[in-house]
Design a protein around this motif. Structure first.
Motif, PDB file in Angstrom:
ATOM      1  N   TRP A  79       6.015  15.155  -1.672  1.00 40.10           N
ATOM      2  CA  TRP A  79       5.429  16.163  -2.555  1.00 40.10           C
ATOM      3  C   TRP A  79       5.748  17.564  -2.056  1.00 40.10           C
ATOM      4  O   TRP A  79       6.045  18.470  -2.844  1.00 40.10           O
ATOM      5  N   MET A  93       0.829  -1.203   0.000  1.00 32.58           N
ATOM      6  CA  MET A  93       0.000   0.000   0.000  1.00 32.58           C
ATOM      7  C   MET A  93       0.869   1.260   0.000  1.00 32.58           C
ATOM      8  O   MET A  93       1.980   1.264   0.522  1.00 32.58           O
ATOM      9  N   ILE A  94       0.351   2.323  -0.587  1.00 34.24           N
ATOM     10  CA  ILE A  94       1.080   3.572  -0.665  1.00 34.24           C
ATOM     11  C   ILE A  94       0.979   4.292   0.674  1.00 34.24           C
ATOM     12  O   ILE A  94      -0.103   4.440   1.238  1.00 34.24           O
ATOM     13  N   ASP A  95       2.100   4.711   1.195  1.00 29.12           N
ATOM     14  CA  ASP A  95       2.128   5.474   2.439  1.00 29.12           C
ATOM     15  C   ASP A  95       1.773   6.926   2.102  1.00 29.12           C
ATOM     16  O   ASP A  95       2.599   7.677   1.563  1.00 29.12           O
ATOM     17  N   LEU A  96       0.528   7.331   2.402  1.00 27.00           N
ATOM     18  CA  LEU A  96       0.072   8.667   2.029  1.00 27.00           C
ATOM     19  C   LEU A  96       0.863   9.751   2.744  1.00 27.00           C
ATOM     20  O   LEU A  96       1.149  10.805   2.169  1.00 27.00           O
ATOM     21  N   ARG A  97       1.203   9.496   3.999  1.00 27.25           N
ATOM     22  CA  ARG A  97       1.957  10.518   4.743  1.00 27.25           C
ATOM     23  C   ARG A  97       3.322  10.738   4.127  1.00 27.25           C
ATOM     24  O   ARG A  97       3.770  11.881   3.964  1.00 27.25           O
ATOM     25  N   ARG A  98       3.991   9.648   3.759  1.00 21.93           N
ATOM     26  CA  ARG A  98       5.309   9.785   3.148  1.00 21.93           C
ATOM     27  C   ARG A  98       5.197  10.438   1.774  1.00 21.93           C
ATOM     28  O   ARG A  98       6.034  11.269   1.401  1.00 21.93           O
ATOM     29  N   ALA A  99       4.160  10.049   1.021  1.00 22.33           N
ATOM     30  CA  ALA A  99       3.969  10.654  -0.303  1.00 22.33           C
ATOM     31  C   ALA A  99       3.713  12.147  -0.190  1.00 22.33           C
ATOM     32  O   ALA A  99       4.232  12.946  -0.984  1.00 22.33           O
ATOM     33  N   THR A 100       2.912  12.539   0.796  1.00 23.30           N
ATOM     34  CA  THR A 100       2.638  13.960   1.001  1.00 23.30           C
ATOM     35  C   THR A 100       3.901  14.716   1.370  1.00 23.30           C
ATOM     36  O   THR A 100       4.148  15.831   0.899  1.00 23.30           O
ATOM     37  N   GLU A 101       4.730  14.110   2.213  1.00 24.93           N
ATOM     38  CA  GLU A 101       5.984  14.756   2.621  1.00 24.93           C
ATOM     39  C   GLU A 101       6.922  14.921   1.430  1.00 24.93           C
ATOM     40  O   GLU A 101       7.555  15.968   1.254  1.00 24.93           O
ATOM     41  N   ARG A 152       5.273  21.618  -8.202  1.00 27.71           N
ATOM     42  CA  ARG A 152       3.961  21.477  -7.554  1.00 27.71           C
ATOM     43  C   ARG A 152       2.877  22.296  -8.241  1.00 27.71           C
ATOM     44  O   ARG A 152       1.697  21.955  -8.178  1.00 27.71           O
TER      45      ARG A 152
END
Length: 383
Positions: free
Chosen positions: A11, A1-9, A19
């Protein structure tokens, strides 16, 4: 699964141009969809013209510069405005023409220099556009052009408001940071004063007493041992104070009311007769109240050693369910615990500490000559 928190960081770590680019590309793709043809901003109501190669140029001018709307807001606004003018004169009515307000808001919010000149130039450029549309057969009335201009001015005003709001927030944060640093410096100064004054005063008193014990080697050795122990304790406390400056310091290492017995015993070894009484159970959690109560007793005993050495001193600490009460009284004609000329960080600093927690503090001579320090410290506050 994609780690949304890490992806947001990840980004957020990207450059601002990276961006901002997806929004421009999304609008450009949407402008090519047949269902969104003729869904753009219209000034002059000229008959719509079908797509051609020039329409693609207009889309590129209106959409791609949005990638730099925060990095280079002036460049973005100029290019988007050129694309908008081309769109209106050719009557494509592209969906991409709807991004002009976005460019205006970004310029109003992020443009640093030549803001007034930019407003004047854009206003002057709007007049030839209106005249050119009128020559091409637009049936828009004068009030229509005025309303559209006012709408553009409003979007610029929104950007300027965002800019002022951001500046005010940055100023507020700067003041908060300065106040925090000042409060931290004051706190450290008070801690250093409490630690250094108490230990050094005890060492001075013990060293003075050692002069008169040369004929009694046993007592002299005990006094010198006490001086050595006090010096080592001072070094340990100073090292702990320096550790507090580290981000990962352990607040549990701070002295508390539980260390009062050790404090009283060291004061007795310095030659001060101290009677100590403690009542009640410790409040859980006591938070900063424990440290403040300890500092009150420490400062009062330090003043007793300094100004009334050898005079009887009484320390009474009562732990209540919601507060800690401290009373330290020093008797004797030589009691001058509140003598003027001090640094102002002692009793005055204690008053500020106690009152900061919502407590009460007093220090002064009572009837009969005793000097009494009283403090009522609410317990259970945050540490």
């Amino acid at each position: 699964m994609i780690d949304l928190r890490r992806a947001t960081e990840l980004w957020r770590r990207c450059d601002v141009v990276v961006r901002d680019l997806p929004f421009g590309l999304l609008v450009a793709v949407a402008s090519l969809l047949p269902g969104l043809h003729d869904k753009g901003t219209q000034v002059g109501d000229l008959p719509a013209r079908p797509f051609d190669a020039v329409a693609l140029v207009a889309i590129a001018l209106e959409c791609l510069p949005l990638a730099v709307r925060r990095r280079w807001p002036a460049v973005c606004l100029v290019l988007v405005s050129l694309g908008f003018v081309l769109d209106q004169l050719r009557a494509y009515h592209l969906f991409a023409s709807n991004v002009l307000p976005v460019a205006l808001i970004s310029a109003g919010a992020h443009l640093e220099r030549f803001r007034r000149a930019t407003v004047v130039l854009l206003s002057l450029a709007y007049v030839p556009l209106a005249l050119a549309l009128d020559r091409l057969g637009a049936d828009e009335r004068v009030e229509g052009y005025v309303v559209f201009y006012l709408a553009l001015a409003l979007t610029w005003g929104i950007g300027a408001w965002l800019r002022s709001t951001r500046a005010a927030e940055e100023e507020r944060r700067r003041h908060v940071a300065e106040a925090t640093r000042a409060a931290e410096r004051t706190r450290i100064a008070r801690e250093l004063h409490d630690v250094v004054t108490h230990h050094v005063t005890a060492m001075v008193v013990q060293a003075e007493a050692a002069r008169y014990l040369t004929a009694v080697p046993e007592r002299l050795d005990a006094t010198l041992d006490a001086v050595t122990d006090t010096g080592r304790r001072a070094i340990a406390d100073l090292r702990h104070m320096l550790d507090l400056l580290k981000a990962d310091h352990d607040p549990d290492g701070l002295p508390s009311a539980a260390d009062l017995h050790t404090l009283v015993e060291r004061t007795r070894r310095a030659g001060q007769p101290v009677e100590f009484a403690e009542e009640g159970g410790r409040a859980e959690p006591a938070g900063s109240a424990e440290l403040v109560a300890y500092r009150v007793v420490q400062e009062a005993l330090t003043n007793a050693l300094k100004h009334a050495h050898g005079s009887p001193t009484t320390v009474r600490v009562r732990h209540g369910g919601k507060e800690i009460s401290v009373v330290v009284s020093t008797h004797g004609p030589g009691s001058r615990a509140a003598a003027p000329g001090g640094s102002g960080r002692g009793l005055a600093g204690l008053r500020e500490r106690v009152e900061a927690l919502g407590g009460e503090f007093s220090a002064g001579r009572q009837a009969g000559g005793a000097f009494v320090v009283r403090a009522r410290v609410p317990a259970g506050g945050p540490s």
